[in-house]
Write an enzyme that holds these catalytic residues in place. Structure first.
Site, PDB file in Angstrom:
ATOM      1  N   SER A 163       0.830  -1.206   0.000  1.00 50.30           N
ATOM      2  CA  SER A 163       0.000   0.000   0.000  1.00 50.30           C
ATOM      3  C   SER A 163       0.862   1.252   0.000  1.00 50.30           C
ATOM      4  O   SER A 163       1.965   1.258   0.566  1.00 50.30           O
ATOM      5  CB  SER A 163      -0.898   0.001   1.243  1.00 50.30           C
ATOM      6  OG  SER A 163      -1.593   1.242   1.372  1.00 50.30           O
ATOM      7  N   TYR A 177      -2.596  -0.840  10.125  1.00 46.71           N
ATOM      8  CA  TYR A 177      -2.557  -1.108   8.688  1.00 46.71           C
ATOM      9  C   TYR A 177      -1.282  -0.559   8.060  1.00 46.71           C
ATOM     10  O   TYR A 177      -0.573  -1.286   7.350  1.00 46.71           O
ATOM     11  CB  TYR A 177      -3.784  -0.494   8.013  1.00 46.71           C
ATOM     12  CG  TYR A 177      -3.830  -0.736   6.517  1.00 46.71           C
ATOM     13  CD1 TYR A 177      -4.239  -1.961   6.009  1.00 46.71           C
ATOM     14  CD2 TYR A 177      -3.452   0.262   5.621  1.00 46.71           C
ATOM     15  CE1 TYR A 177      -4.278  -2.198   4.649  1.00 46.71           C
ATOM     16  CE2 TYR A 177      -3.496   0.036   4.251  1.00 46.71           C
ATOM     17  CZ  TYR A 177      -3.902  -1.188   3.773  1.00 46.71           C
ATOM     18  OH  TYR A 177      -3.922  -1.413   2.423  1.00 46.71           O
TER      19      TYR A 177
END
Length: 280
Positions: A163, A177
């Site tokens: 990401s 995350y």
């Protein structure tokens, strides 16, 4: 020179592929792309119903095939079962796409300890676990690809879905995350340096915003702002992430190892002076 033709460069037909989190979102996009290009794709996700439905949908389009292998990858036992199921069907795995993941957003003062553990486990630890369990099949694929001396002509591939939140701190309070994806990026580089000698490459796709269940709320509430801050003025499409995955899995990407490829339209390098103020 035939390999320089576009079909030869990007051919993934007849390759065996495993995509975790493959029943929806980015995983489904990638699985669809491989099936459309003639690969034999196994998809895994926690929901057997979703897995079966996606496999049925992709098999109807072809020309490749899609097989459902449901598993909850939070569980070590489920990872081991997934590998037993796959090994019973295949003796080699050409491409492993680690896409299954989770996120959690909460205020820093109330962020639950259990949530941090859950996200780190699935997004980082279980990626390592699955790679470890897949090594016999990946090594078999590397050997089957043929060697010229000590040089692997067609290595097995590991593609980890990371990401852009691992490359710069996100605005949202998704601490676990971003930390887990940063760990995944570095794990990919570490594994690339170790497994490359066995004919297994390991690379990361650092994805920006795409249509997915994980991003649904953010895109619903902030979608236009996100598009306005992107140099290309849009979010990602299935072709964007699928093209990158097929590149890495084909002859065209066989010399790429330990790379982090950012797929975000330039979001993290956007010049703030160029962002329309009305959209901020």
């Amino acid at each position: 020179m035939d390999s320089l033709k576009s079909r030869g460069l990007f051919d993934v037909s007849n390759k065996v592929v495993l995509v975790t989190g493959g029943s929806r979102g980015i995983g489904k996009m990638i699985a669809s792309g491989f099936v459309a290009n003639g690969a034999k794709v196994y998809i895994s996700s926690r929901s057997a119903k979703d897995c079966d439905a996606t496999a049925k949908e992709l098999n109807a389009t072809g020309p490749g095939s899609c097989i459902s292998l449901p598993a909850d990858l939070q569980s070590l036992e489920q990872v081991e079962k997934l590998m037993r199921d796959l090994s019973a069907k295949e003796d080699a795995l050409h491409v492993l796409v680690n896409n299954a993941g989770a996120t959690w957003g909460d205020d820093i003062d109330s962020f639950p300890d259990a949530a941090f553990t859950k996200v780190m486990t699935l997004n980082a630890q279980r990626v390592f676990t699955l790679i470890q369990k897949c090594l016999p099949l990946l090594r078999a694929a590397a050997a089957r690809g043929g060697m010229n001396g000590d040089v692997y002509r067609d290595p097995a591939r590991i593609i980890n879905i990371g990401s852009v939140d691992a490359l710069r701190p996100p605005i949202q309070e998704t601490y676990a995350y971003s930390a887990s994806k940063a760990a995944l990026h570095h794990l990919s580089r570490h594994l690339a340096g170790r497994l490359g000698f066995e004919g297994i490459t390991c690379n990361t796709l650092a994805c920006g915003p795409f249509e997915s269940k994980m991003m649904a709320h953010t895109l619903r509430t902030q979608g236009e702002v996100i598009k306005g801050m992107n140099p290309l003025q849009r979010i990602g499409t299935p072709e964007d992430v699928t093209g990158a995955a097929i590149f890495l899995a084909s002859r065209a990407g066989s010399y790429v190892n330990g790379a982090t490829i950012t797929i975000d339209g330039g979001q993290i390098v956007a010049m703030r002076s160029m962002i329309p103020t009305a959209k901020l």
